[in-house]
Design an enzyme around this catalytic site. Structure first.
Site, PDB file in Angstrom:
ATOM      1  N   ASP A 191      -1.728   6.902   6.094  1.00  0.00           N
ATOM      2  CA  ASP A 191      -2.807   6.077   5.542  1.00  0.00           C
ATOM      3  C   ASP A 191      -3.188   5.095   6.644  1.00  0.00           C
ATOM      4  O   ASP A 191      -2.449   4.160   6.941  1.00  0.00           O
ATOM      5  CB  ASP A 191      -2.302   5.340   4.293  1.00  0.00           C
ATOM      6  CG  ASP A 191      -3.318   4.338   3.763  1.00  0.00           C
ATOM      7  OD1 ASP A 191      -4.423   4.215   4.339  1.00  0.00           O
ATOM      8  OD2 ASP A 191      -3.005   3.654   2.750  1.00  0.00           O
ATOM      9  N   TRP A 243       0.835  -1.211   0.000  1.00  0.00           N
ATOM     10  CA  TRP A 243       0.000   0.000   0.000  1.00  0.00           C
ATOM     11  C   TRP A 243       0.861   1.249   0.000  1.00  0.00           C
ATOM     12  O   TRP A 243       0.559   2.216  -0.707  1.00  0.00           O
ATOM     13  CB  TRP A 243      -0.999  -0.021   1.152  1.00  0.00           C
ATOM     14  CG  TRP A 243      -2.032  -1.076   0.915  1.00  0.00           C
ATOM     15  CD1 TRP A 243      -2.226  -2.224   1.615  1.00  0.00           C
ATOM     16  CD2 TRP A 243      -2.996  -1.107  -0.169  1.00  0.00           C
ATOM     17  NE1 TRP A 243      -3.243  -2.962   1.050  1.00  0.00           N
ATOM     18  CE2 TRP A 243      -3.725  -2.307  -0.036  1.00  0.00           C
ATOM     19  CE3 TRP A 243      -3.295  -0.255  -1.225  1.00  0.00           C
ATOM     20  CZ2 TRP A 243      -4.745  -2.663  -0.922  1.00  0.00           C
ATOM     21  CZ3 TRP A 243      -4.315  -0.603  -2.121  1.00  0.00           C
ATOM     22  CH2 TRP A 243      -5.026  -1.791  -1.960  1.00  0.00           C
ATOM     23  N   LYS A 248     -13.192  -1.079   6.316  1.00  0.00           N
ATOM     24  CA  LYS A 248     -12.619  -2.047   7.262  1.00  0.00           C
ATOM     25  C   LYS A 248     -13.179  -1.789   8.666  1.00  0.00           C
ATOM     26  O   LYS A 248     -13.940  -2.586   9.182  1.00  0.00           O
ATOM     27  CB  LYS A 248     -11.105  -1.994   7.226  1.00  0.00           C
ATOM     28  CG  LYS A 248     -10.578  -2.357   5.818  1.00  0.00           C
ATOM     29  CD  LYS A 248      -9.231  -1.811   5.564  1.00  0.00           C
ATOM     30  CE  LYS A 248      -8.844  -1.749   4.120  1.00  0.00           C
ATOM     31  NZ  LYS A 248      -9.038  -2.916   3.286  1.00  0.00           N
TER      32      LYS A 248
HETATM   33  C1  LIG Z   1      -3.722   0.360   3.809  1.00  0.00           C
HETATM   34  C2  LIG Z   1      -4.593   0.548   2.621  1.00  0.00           C
HETATM   35  N1  LIG Z   1      -4.483   1.678   1.909  1.00  0.00           N
HETATM   36  C3  LIG Z   1      -5.252   1.903   0.832  1.00  0.00           C
HETATM   37  C4  LIG Z   1      -6.185   0.977   0.393  1.00  0.00           C
HETATM   38  C5  LIG Z   1      -6.988   1.264  -0.830  1.00  0.00           C
HETATM   39  O1  LIG Z   1      -8.276   1.619  -0.453  1.00  0.00           O
HETATM   40  P1  LIG Z   1      -9.455   1.834  -1.497  1.00  0.00           P
HETATM   41  O2  LIG Z   1      -9.772   0.518  -2.072  1.00  0.00           O
HETATM   42  O3  LIG Z   1     -10.528   2.416  -0.626  1.00  0.00           O
HETATM   43  O4  LIG Z   1      -8.982   2.812  -2.513  1.00  0.00           O
HETATM   44  C6  LIG Z   1      -6.345  -0.203   1.109  1.00  0.00           C
HETATM   45  C7  LIG Z   1      -7.344  -1.200   0.678  1.00  0.00           C
HETATM   46  O5  LIG Z   1      -7.423  -2.304   1.146  1.00  0.00           O
HETATM   47  C8  LIG Z   1      -5.524  -0.425   2.245  1.00  0.00           C
HETATM   48  O6  LIG Z   1      -5.636  -1.562   2.950  1.00  0.00           O
END
Ligand SMILES: Cc1ncc(COP(=O)(O)O)c(C=O)c1O
Length: 358
Positions: free
Chosen positions: A171, A102, A195
């Site tokens: 994040d 991520w 989540k």
């Molecule tokens: C730590 C983290 N950041 C970003 C995201 C991406 O999120 P989204 O699908 O809402 O764009 C996720 C998705 O699982 C994630 O776990």
């Protein structure tokens, strides 16, 4: 009615009392004669829901007055781009900490906007981990420092946030509201809702308001934090239903307390890691100091056994255990709403599976 134990990483399990309340209100919201999805986002019923979601987040996280709480769209993935678009000016450098998949996605977007310094990189290490604070090579005067508080795929989590001179951007998609955080130590927090907060379709942003003023004049209106601060996240039609569920989830969390939630999360995770450590059959994939309380990742001796494990668990109502497609293995996501009884049932299943296959 039978509810599965849903170990999915996101979208993930929600508190049953929230789903039941939403069901009761679905067709006729509090006597309005229509559902929350069918009414104006500027009417009094929805306004009350929207304002409560903001107020609940403010209370739960003790958000200081000079920070705005926003509900935006485009998921955490759009935040990967919006953060540099708004905060990374020409000639400036942003520090990014690469802790895994991520963080790497956030880095990719930031590089399209401006200069990025990788302050530490353990993104591809196995066992997985996040960097130690002492490893960080930060740029003096950096526009900001970006971190991923919990790597959902690798199952590695920061236990303590670094203290940085430049604004810290986190994040927190997969551990928001799972533990107390001192918002004043950060410049910006973002988290996709699906989540710990509610359904997909909305992303929470908490931003120190002065940072929003950095955006360049030619940035599109929808992509500017200042637009959403000025309009209380009502510049355009918000994802009303998702925000409504966040209101219910946060109301419940306020009733039970964030400290108590954190304690329960620690207990649930500790039970699972104890089961892994007590066995030669299961092998945790994150280094012990960085083990996530939210996403417990581990391996079995072979991929065939992993497949069998996931199948047998599923037959017993334990769903969503397959590791992320990029890494394989097993991932048990045990977010806030995941019940302690589900962890106990899973530990019993693990023991039985090992006895039969070990
Ligand atoms: C730590 C983290 N950041 C970003 C995201 C991406 O999120 P989204 O699908 O809402 O764009 C996720 C998705 O699982 C994630 O776990």
């Amino acid at each position: 009615m039978s509810r599965a134990y849903n170990f999915g990483a996101g979208p993930s399990t929600l508190p049953p009392e929230v789903l039941e309340e939403a069901q009761r209100d679905l067709v006729d919201f509090k006597g309005a004669g229509m559902s929350i999805m069918e009414m104006s986002h500027r009417g009094k019923e929805y306004s009350a829901v929207h304002d409560e979601a903001v107020a609940n987040i403010r209370k739960l996280m003790a958000v200081p007055d000079d920070y705005a709480v926003l509900f935006l769209q485009g998921g955490a993935s759009l935040q990967f781009a919006m953060v540099p678009m708004n905060l990374l000016g020409p000639g400036q450098t942003a520090d990014y900490i690469n802790s895994g998949a991520w963080a790497a996605k956030a880095i990719k977007e930031a590089k399209m906007v401006g200069k990025v310094n990788i302050a530490a990189d353990c993104g591809k290490e196995i066992p997985t981990r996040v960097p130690a604070i002492g490893e960080l090579k930060l740029t003096p005067g950096a526009a900001y420092v970006h971190m991923t508080s919990n790597e959902t795929i690798s199952g590695a989590q920061w236990k303590e946030f670094p203290r940085t001179d430049s604004p810290l951007v986190a994040d927190m998609s997969s551990d928001i509201l799972s533990r107390p955080v001192n918002v004043a130590d950060l410049g910006l927090i973002y988290a996709g809702a699906q989540k710990n907060l509610g359904p997909a379709g909305v992303v929470l942003v908490i931003i120190r308001k002065d940072l929003a003023a950095r955006a360049p004049a030619n940035l599109a209106t929808m992509l500017r934090y200042s637009t959403h601060i000025e309009e209380n996240s009502l510049y355009n039609t918000p994802p009303c239903f998702s925000i409504y569920i966040i209101t219910l989830v946060t109301r419940l969390l306020l009733k039970n307390g964030l400290d108590s939630m954190f304690r329960q999360n620690r207990e649930k995770a500790a039970k699972l890691y104890a089961a892994i450590d007590a066995s030669q059959f299961y092998r945790g994939t994150a280094v012990p100091e960085c083990r996530s309380d939210m996403n417990v990742t581990f391996r079995l001796p072979t991929e065939e056994l992993e497949e069998k494990f996931v199948k047998e668990a599923s037959k017993l109502g334990m769903k969503g255990l397959k590791g992320h497609r990029s890494v394989g293995g097993i991932r048990a996501s045990i977010y806030n709403a995941f019940p302690a009884a589900g962890v106990d049932a899973f530990v019993a299943f693990m023991k039985g599976f090992e006895a039969a296959n070990g």
